[in-house]
Design a protein around this motif. Structure first.
Motif, PDB file in Angstrom:
ATOM      1  N   UNK A 116       0.826  -1.206   0.000  1.00 40.25           N
ATOM      2  CA  UNK A 116       0.000   0.000   0.000  1.00 40.25           C
ATOM      3  C   UNK A 116       0.861   1.257   0.000  1.00 40.25           C
ATOM      4  N   UNK A 117       1.978   1.207   0.721  1.00 37.78           N
ATOM      5  CA  UNK A 117       2.847   2.372   0.808  1.00 37.78           C
ATOM      6  C   UNK A 117       3.475   2.703  -0.542  1.00 37.78           C
ATOM      7  N   UNK A 118       3.994   1.679  -1.225  1.00 37.36           N
ATOM      8  CA  UNK A 118       4.596   1.944  -2.527  1.00 37.36           C
ATOM      9  C   UNK A 118       3.498   2.291  -3.549  1.00 37.36           C
ATOM     10  N   UNK A 119       2.284   1.758  -3.328  1.00 37.13           N
ATOM     11  CA  UNK A 119       1.161   2.133  -4.179  1.00 37.13           C
ATOM     12  C   UNK A 119       0.796   3.595  -4.029  1.00 37.13           C
ATOM     13  N   UNK A 120       0.787   4.087  -2.790  1.00 32.43           N
ATOM     14  CA  UNK A 120       0.498   5.498  -2.552  1.00 32.43           C
ATOM     15  C   UNK A 120       1.572   6.383  -3.181  1.00 32.43           C
ATOM     16  N   UNK A 121       2.808   5.912  -3.112  1.00 33.85           N
ATOM     17  CA  UNK A 121       3.895   6.662  -3.730  1.00 33.85           C
ATOM     18  C   UNK A 121       3.701   6.769  -5.242  1.00 33.85           C
ATOM     19  N   UNK A 122       3.242   5.664  -5.846  1.00 35.00           N
ATOM     20  CA  UNK A 122       2.988   5.704  -7.287  1.00 35.00           C
ATOM     21  C   UNK A 122       1.823   6.632  -7.608  1.00 35.00           C
ATOM     22  N   UNK A 123       0.822   6.666  -6.737  1.00 29.95           N
ATOM     23  CA  UNK A 123      -0.280   7.604  -6.928  1.00 29.95           C
ATOM     24  C   UNK A 123       0.226   9.045  -6.901  1.00 29.95           C
ATOM     25  N   UNK A 124       1.120   9.342  -5.971  1.00 30.97           N
ATOM     26  CA  UNK A 124       1.683  10.682  -5.890  1.00 30.97           C
ATOM     27  C   UNK A 124       2.459  11.025  -7.155  1.00 30.97           C
ATOM     28  N   UNK A 125       3.108  10.027  -7.717  1.00 26.00           N
ATOM     29  CA  UNK A 125       3.888  10.236  -8.927  1.00 26.00           C
ATOM     30  C   UNK A 125       3.000  10.419 -10.153  1.00 26.00           C
ATOM     31  N   UNK A 172      -0.975  -3.259  -2.633  1.00 25.90           N
ATOM     32  CA  UNK A 172      -0.701  -2.305  -3.712  1.00 25.90           C
ATOM     33  C   UNK A 172      -1.946  -2.057  -4.547  1.00 25.90           C
ATOM     34  N   UNK A 173      -2.614  -3.142  -4.945  1.00 22.95           N
ATOM     35  CA  UNK A 173      -3.802  -3.031  -5.791  1.00 22.95           C
ATOM     36  C   UNK A 173      -4.889  -2.212  -5.112  1.00 22.95           C
ATOM     37  N   UNK A 174      -5.123  -2.488  -3.839  1.00 23.37           N
ATOM     38  CA  UNK A 174      -6.143  -1.741  -3.111  1.00 23.37           C
ATOM     39  C   UNK A 174      -5.820  -0.254  -3.079  1.00 23.37           C
ATOM     40  N   UNK A 175      -4.553   0.073  -2.885  1.00 21.00           N
ATOM     41  CA  UNK A 175      -4.159   1.478  -2.774  1.00 21.00           C
ATOM     42  C   UNK A 175      -4.306   2.208  -4.100  1.00 21.00           C
ATOM     43  N   UNK A 176      -3.766   1.631  -5.184  1.00 18.12           N
ATOM     44  CA  UNK A 176      -3.761   2.377  -6.454  1.00 18.12           C
ATOM     45  C   UNK A 176      -5.151   2.469  -7.060  1.00 18.12           C
ATOM     46  N   UNK A 177      -5.967   1.412  -6.905  1.00 11.45           N
ATOM     47  CA  UNK A 177      -7.319   1.501  -7.460  1.00 11.45           C
ATOM     48  C   UNK A 177      -8.179   2.475  -6.669  1.00 11.45           C
ATOM     49  N   UNK A 178      -7.982   2.538  -5.355  1.00 11.10           N
ATOM     50  CA  UNK A 178      -8.718   3.518  -4.555  1.00 11.10           C
ATOM     51  C   UNK A 178      -8.329   4.936  -4.938  1.00 11.10           C
ATOM     52  N   UNK A 179      -7.104   5.104  -5.421  1.00  5.89           N
ATOM     53  CA  UNK A 179      -6.627   6.428  -5.812  1.00  5.89           C
ATOM     54  C   UNK A 179      -6.899   6.800  -7.250  1.00  5.89           C
TER      55      UNK A 179
END
Length: 338
Positions: free
Chosen positions: A166-175, A200-207
């Motif tokens: 989730x953390x690296x997913x949030x970072x990708x969202x920021x990018x 990761x999937x949960x984080x990036x799809x939520x974003x």
């Protein structure tokens, strides 16, 4: 592609316990370049210890996943260093990426009457009968890296998989600004890499991002490279790729370079390696979740020694993760020193 800086601070901590995983083809000896550094960082913990038996030193068995991945060899090296310092006899056994082989190794250690066992489980469910047998024999068990959710485990040492994803997913969202499609090179035979994939999937799809094709690298570098090549070929407009472990990230790096895709694809993933460091320095690998492998080994061995002594041990022992970016990569290259 216009790249935005990955908005993650080095040394970010994940305080929940889980695991990190790497892998490579099964074999009995370490692959070239997979040896741990000769100079290890100092441990942050020491066992309380006790007077060892008159008939010889404590015997501890460490059953790892394989002896090829740098990740596991660093855990082993730290455990061996602490064992040597404490006068403990440590036997390291490879599971050769096979859960049955790993379970059999634990059963053999139990039959041999070791004083404690450390295990980095391949299959966290399948290993349970063997760790339960160790517990029934009065042998304490420390789970390192991979969580084994069972009452027979006396201590758990590791970092958080799902939260790390989730953390690296949030970072990708920021990018990415929450736009674009990401492909995944995973390891569908690995419990802990599936956790990283889900977080990761949960984080990036939520974003707002879309998860596209998921390919299975099977936790083997060559297989991951072939899967990544197919992913890139089959999705020529793909902007982002996430790799869930060391073999996957090395395989993705080789595929991206082989197809000259550095200018169109940004990559995030887990576990440093020489190819990952090169990609970070070139800027197309934008973030890598790095675990403190040496600390895993130190803490697991300290717990095993204290359990053998009958000393109280904290059951959950979370180890913080660190995020490596193009801006701070030089601060982490000591993990790759020979």
């Amino acid at each position: 592609m216009k790249r935005r800086p990955l908005a993650l601070a080095a040394g970010a901590c994940l305080l929940a316990l889980a695991a990190c995983d790497s892998g490579s083809p099964a074999a009995d000896s370490a692959a070239p370049g997979s040896q741990a550094p000769s100079s290890l960082p100092a441990p942050s913990v020491q066992p309380t210890g006790c007077e060892q038996p008159a008939d010889g030193p404590f015997k501890v068995g460490l059953v790892t996943i394989n002896l090829q991945a740098l990740f596991f060899n660093q855990i082993n090296a730290a455990a061996q260093a602490m064992a040597d310092d404490q006068g403990v006899d440590l036997q390291i056994i490879s599971g050769n990426d096979d859960s049955v082989t790993q379970a059999n190794a634990i059963d053999t250690l139990v039959a041999g009457g070791v004083d404690a066992i450390i295990v980095d489980a391949i299959d966290t469910e399948g290993i349970k009968p063997s760790v339960q047998a160790a517990d029934a024999a009065g042998i304490p068990v420390v789970a390192v890296d991979a969580i084994v959710d069972d009452a027979s485990i006396d201590a758990q040492v590791g970092t958080a998989n799902s939260e790390g994803g989730a953390q690296i997913g949030q970072a990708l969202l920021d990018q990415s600004g929450g736009e674009g499609e990401v492909g995944i090179v995973g390891a569908l035979n690995s419990t802990i890499q599936l956790e990283r994939q889900q977080g990761f999937t949960d984080a990036v799809t939520a974003g707002g991002m879309t998860v596209g094709t998921v390919v299975d690298g099977k936790n083997v570098q060559e297989t991951a490279q072939s899967a990544a090549e197919n992913l890139l070929t089959g999705n020529p407009d793909l902007q982002y790729v996430y790799a869930t472990g060391e073999p996957a990230l090395i395989g993705v790096a080789a595929a991206v370079r082989g197809q000259g895709a550095q200018d169109r694809v940004d990559v995030v993933g887990w576990d440093l390696s020489d190819p990952a460091v090169d990609g970070l320095r070139d800027g197309w690998i934008t973030g890598v979740v790095q675990q403190q492998t040496f600390e895993f080994g130190y803490r697991a061995m300290a717990a095993a020694i204290d359990l053998a002594c009958g000393n109280p041990v904290e059951r959950d022992q979370p180890v913080p993760t660190e995020i490596v970016t193009p801006d701070n990569v030089d601060d982490y290259t000591f993990y790759l020193e020979d």
